[in-house]
Scaffold this motif. Sequence first.
Motif, PDB file in Angstrom:
ATOM      1  N   SER A  85     -19.695  -5.657  19.645  1.00 20.83           N
ATOM      2  CA  SER A  85     -20.971  -4.931  19.636  1.00 20.83           C
ATOM      3  C   SER A  85     -21.624  -4.959  21.015  1.00 20.83           C
ATOM      4  O   SER A  85     -22.215  -3.963  21.449  1.00 20.83           O
ATOM      5  CB  SER A  85     -21.915  -5.514  18.582  1.00 20.83           C
ATOM      6  OG  SER A  85     -22.292  -6.848  18.902  1.00 20.83           O
ATOM      7  N   GLU A  86     -21.509  -6.070  21.729  1.00 19.83           N
ATOM      8  CA  GLU A  86     -22.090  -6.167  23.068  1.00 19.83           C
ATOM      9  C   GLU A  86     -21.349  -5.277  24.053  1.00 19.83           C
ATOM     10  O   GLU A  86     -21.972  -4.622  24.903  1.00 19.83           O
ATOM     11  CB  GLU A  86     -22.063  -7.628  23.533  1.00 19.83           C
ATOM     12  CG  GLU A  86     -22.751  -7.881  24.868  1.00 19.83           C
ATOM     13  CD  GLU A  86     -24.265  -7.986  24.780  1.00 19.83           C
ATOM     14  OE1 GLU A  86     -24.879  -8.467  25.741  1.00 19.83           O
ATOM     15  OE2 GLU A  86     -24.840  -7.564  23.740  1.00 19.83           O
ATOM     16  N   ALA A  87     -20.029  -5.247  23.964  1.00 19.49           N
ATOM     17  CA  ALA A  87     -19.248  -4.373  24.842  1.00 19.49           C
ATOM     18  C   ALA A  87     -19.629  -2.916  24.626  1.00 19.49           C
ATOM     19  O   ALA A  87     -19.720  -2.123  25.577  1.00 19.49           O
ATOM     20  CB  ALA A  87     -17.756  -4.577  24.592  1.00 19.49           C
ATOM     21  N   MET A 140     -15.446   3.601  24.117  1.00 21.91           N
ATOM     22  CA  MET A 140     -16.576   3.564  23.182  1.00 21.91           C
ATOM     23  C   MET A 140     -16.130   3.940  21.776  1.00 21.91           C
ATOM     24  O   MET A 140     -16.558   3.329  20.784  1.00 21.91           O
ATOM     25  CB  MET A 140     -17.680   4.512  23.652  1.00 21.91           C
ATOM     26  CG  MET A 140     -18.433   4.051  24.879  1.00 21.91           C
ATOM     27  SD  MET A 140     -19.682   5.247  25.427  1.00 21.91           S
ATOM     28  CE  MET A 140     -20.863   5.154  24.082  1.00 21.91           C
ATOM     29  N   GLU A 141     -15.258   4.941  21.685  1.00 17.52           N
ATOM     30  CA  GLU A 141     -14.795   5.387  20.364  1.00 17.52           C
ATOM     31  C   GLU A 141     -14.026   4.284  19.660  1.00 17.52           C
ATOM     32  O   GLU A 141     -14.229   4.027  18.464  1.00 17.52           O
ATOM     33  CB  GLU A 141     -13.927   6.638  20.545  1.00 17.52           C
ATOM     34  CG  GLU A 141     -13.620   7.393  19.253  1.00 17.52           C
ATOM     35  CD  GLU A 141     -12.449   6.786  18.491  1.00 17.52           C
ATOM     36  OE1 GLU A 141     -12.469   6.835  17.243  1.00 17.52           O
ATOM     37  OE2 GLU A 141     -11.532   6.264  19.149  1.00 17.52           O
ATOM     38  N   VAL A 142     -13.157   3.588  20.407  1.00 12.73           N
ATOM     39  CA  VAL A 142     -12.373   2.506  19.796  1.00 12.73           C
ATOM     40  C   VAL A 142     -13.279   1.338  19.420  1.00 12.73           C
ATOM     41  O   VAL A 142     -13.143   0.749  18.334  1.00 12.73           O
ATOM     42  CB  VAL A 142     -11.259   2.037  20.752  1.00 12.73           C
ATOM     43  CG1 VAL A 142     -10.459   0.907  20.115  1.00 12.73           C
ATOM     44  CG2 VAL A 142     -10.335   3.194  21.088  1.00 12.73           C
ATOM     45  N   LEU A 143     -14.210   0.993  20.295  1.00  9.72           N
ATOM     46  CA  LEU A 143     -15.120  -0.113  19.999  1.00  9.72           C
ATOM     47  C   LEU A 143     -15.943   0.170  18.750  1.00  9.72           C
ATOM     48  O   LEU A 143     -16.259  -0.751  17.984  1.00  9.72           O
ATOM     49  CB  LEU A 143     -16.041  -0.373  21.191  1.00  9.72           C
ATOM     50  CG  LEU A 143     -15.403  -1.031  22.408  1.00  9.72           C
ATOM     51  CD1 LEU A 143     -16.372  -1.053  23.578  1.00  9.72           C
ATOM     52  CD2 LEU A 143     -14.947  -2.450  22.084  1.00  9.72           C
ATOM     53  N   GLY A 144     -16.286   1.428  18.542  1.00 10.01           N
ATOM     54  CA  GLY A 144     -17.036   1.789  17.351  1.00 10.01           C
ATOM     55  C   GLY A 144     -16.275   1.517  16.071  1.00 10.01           C
ATOM     56  O   GLY A 144     -16.887   1.351  15.000  1.00 10.01           O
TER      57      GLY A 144
END
Length: 574
Positions: free
Chosen positions: A446-448, A375-379
């Motif tokens: 964003s969906e992930a 989640m942190e990386v996707l952000g």
Amino acid sequence: MANGIRAVAGVRMKPRSTNQVHSLSLRRPTMAADEPIPVFTNLTELYGSLGTSLNHAERWNNLTDEFEKRFGKKPTYIVRAPGRVNLIGEHIDYALFGVLPAAIERDILIACAPREIVPNSPVDEQHHAPGSVVAENLHPKYTRQVFAPTQTKTSTEDVHVEGWHLDIPKELRWENYVKAGYYGVLTEHFTGASDHPTPVDMLVTGTVPAGSGLSSSAAMVVSSTLTFLAMNGKLEPGAEKVTKGDLVKLSMENEKRVGVNSGGMDQAASVISVPSSMLYITFYPSLTASPTPLPTGAVLVCAHSLKVSDKALTAERGYNLRVVETLVGARVLARALGVALGPKEKITFREVVGRYAGEVDVGRGGRGMDEGALMEVLGRMGEAVEALKPKSQTSGTPHPEFGVTMEEMVSMSGMEKEEFEEVYMSWIKVDATHFKLYKRAKHVFSEALRVLQLRKLCLENASANNPDTNTAALLELGRLMNDSQTSCAQDFECSCAELDELTQIARDAGAYGSRLTGAGWGGCTVSLVPEDKVGEFIEKVARAYEPYRGLEGEALSEVLFATRPSVGACVYKF
């Protein structure tokens, strides 16, 4: 023999696929995939596992009575496999990000029994052949089918191999799904010259709307596969254990034999799901599944837009094009982030994220980064994907579509034209003059992230066990679903006018959130609706959506219905 099948080849593209990118194995980190297939002998116990659907007993009894009328005997088993709805996580599975589907109460049922072949029966009549199948369907538009496998032999000086042949045309017809399930069981469980499958009579019925994005095809393959396992004693005590994970893998391979390239989400949801929970399915570094409880006080309502998108006809401008844009976008992003990749590697967005974050041990049995780290990386990826905007549009007022030509895309990839065409264009047909790498990447990341946020919210809510936080969780789930629909419509452009209208009607009618489910461009929506407002909600939607005008009773319930997350595939033994 031209229409027959000996090996999997020439499969066509179909939504929900990851095998177009990677060959995935089913790893089993939880007990769920290791559990045996449920075999019930008590209808009360079975009905109690099926959720809130009405008239279970009537429907099963009607199927039993009709089987006896047609075949002159009672069935030995009724096999059930549900369809599925994807609550969130659209078009990110082939980027190898996780999704959150759930089994629905709508299902495929198959009543079956062994057929005795009288000695000296004429073998030239197919229903007298060893291992023959007589398959009928309760729907009057589907005709009786009779078929039988034949054994094949391949010999060399050192090797003698017994195999099977069964004609399975690459056509999406109901009987071909039955044949595909049979062929997989034959090749997996009947490997010796003396092994002979049981002749079978079977009667099929289903309530999963075909072509709606609720995975009627996966339910058909799972139920067919399970039928032939049950009929040949593979689920009996003392037989080699067949787990839910085994059934998922076998069903994945079986669906390919119809010409459908499937990545495992649909089959896993149909097999491993448990009541009241979604199934968090990940694809990297291997396919895994674990339950995620849905907050109480709400049900799911599925609504068919009645817009049919023929994926086979529209894939070149729709699904196939999105696959190419997503894969090329991953390569361009990897180059922008300084991520190492092979000269002809077809990297995915999930692999880019892993390498960028320094993920270790992947490919050597490692499980990869945990959900919090991901989640942190996707952000941080929202800013990183800016690198996918065309250079000519980064200054001044950028064009809102952010499309690049084929020549620009090849240049951004860092590959020679011949290499690019070999890696990205030789295995799939697309029809486009411009490719929207930035917008597709923006949706995927964003969906992930929304999938992980929704899962985290559900897990925290379950542990809190607080009515106030439960209501807040439902509101937040609805917001995430609405944001997903916006992203699907604006960035991935897989929605359509009918789906946009239907999701807005659902929100106006009182849904916490509403979004498309399945590949899009038609098919179904899924809405999260307060449990005590379901009847009122359905009435409002039925009045407001023009294509529903004039539909009543069963005709309306076929296209607009409530469901809870349901139990996965099972067998009832008489």
